[in-house]
Design a protein around this motif. Structure first.
Motif, PDB file in Angstrom:
ATOM      1  N   LYS A  49      99.332  32.326   9.163  1.00  0.00           N
ATOM      2  CA  LYS A  49      98.616  33.209   8.406  1.00  0.00           C
ATOM      3  C   LYS A  49      98.237  34.358   9.043  1.00  0.00           C
ATOM      4  CE  LYS A  49      98.234  33.080   3.823  1.00  0.00           C
ATOM      5  NZ  LYS A  49      99.114  33.583   2.930  1.00  0.00           N
ATOM      6  N   SER A 100      97.063  42.153   3.889  1.00  0.00           N
ATOM      7  CA  SER A 100      97.337  42.170   2.639  1.00  0.00           C
ATOM      8  C   SER A 100      98.129  43.095   2.248  1.00  0.00           C
ATOM      9  CB  SER A 100      95.701  42.139   2.055  1.00  0.00           C
ATOM     10  OG  SER A 100      96.166  42.380   0.661  1.00  0.00           O
ATOM     11  N   TYR A 101      99.144  42.762   1.254  1.00  0.00           N
ATOM     12  CA  TYR A 101      99.951  43.970   0.736  1.00  0.00           C
ATOM     13  C   TYR A 101      99.417  44.419  -0.503  1.00  0.00           C
ATOM     14  CZ  TYR A 101     103.081  42.251   4.301  1.00  0.00           C
ATOM     15  OH  TYR A 101     103.529  42.174   5.675  1.00  0.00           O
ATOM     16  N   ASN A 102      98.271  44.162  -0.999  1.00  0.00           N
ATOM     17  CA  ASN A 102      97.318  44.800  -2.033  1.00  0.00           C
ATOM     18  C   ASN A 102      97.542  46.321  -2.267  1.00  0.00           C
ATOM     19  OD1 ASN A 102      96.757  42.188  -3.052  1.00  0.00           O
ATOM     20  ND2 ASN A 102      94.731  42.487  -2.067  1.00  0.00           N
ATOM     21  N   ASN A 138     101.326  37.575   1.289  1.00  0.00           N
ATOM     22  CA  ASN A 138     100.668  38.235   2.418  1.00  0.00           C
ATOM     23  C   ASN A 138     101.165  37.418   3.861  1.00  0.00           C
ATOM     24  OD1 ASN A 138      99.159  39.859   1.042  1.00  0.00           O
ATOM     25  ND2 ASN A 138      97.352  38.486   0.481  1.00  0.00           N
ATOM     26  N   MET A 145      99.727  48.129   3.265  1.00  0.00           N
ATOM     27  CA  MET A 145      99.116  47.161   3.676  1.00  0.00           C
ATOM     28  C   MET A 145      97.582  47.435   4.285  1.00  0.00           C
ATOM     29  SD  MET A 145     101.755  46.442   7.086  1.00  0.00           S
ATOM     30  CE  MET A 145     100.929  45.265   7.960  1.00  0.00           C
TER      31      MET A 145
END
Length: 92
Positions: free
Chosen positions: A26, A30-32, A65, A88
């Protein structure tokens, strides 16, 4: 002897890269911001995927993510005319 050390280090690097590319590691990204960009552009995730020619697997990785290739990030940035920091964010 020195070549064995170099070979061992390269082995570790390739092992880690392989695990990252398979989503086994991981990454702290973050692709928020991308999802907000889609909302602002009034695009569904399906429309976004079809327009850019992304696979469903790539869309799933973005949603979790996970690692996606630089080629995918380039496609997204080029399409929207943005920088990587607009799609990102680093979480550390």
């Amino acid at each position: 002897m020195r070549s064995n050390i170099i070979f061992a280090k390269l082995n570790i690097i390739f092992y880690n890269l392989n695990n990252i590319s398979q989503g086994l590691v991981k990454l702290p990204f973050s692709y928020n911001p991308l999802w907000k960009l889609l909302i602002d552009a009034n695009l569904s995730k399906t429309e976004f995927r079809e327009i850019l020619g992304l696979s469903t697997a790539t869309l799933a990785k973005l949603g979790k993510n996970e690692y996606v290739s630089m080629e995918v990030l380039d496609k997204i940035c080029t399409h929207f005319g943005v920088q990587p920091s607009d799609i990102m964010q680093h979480l550390k």
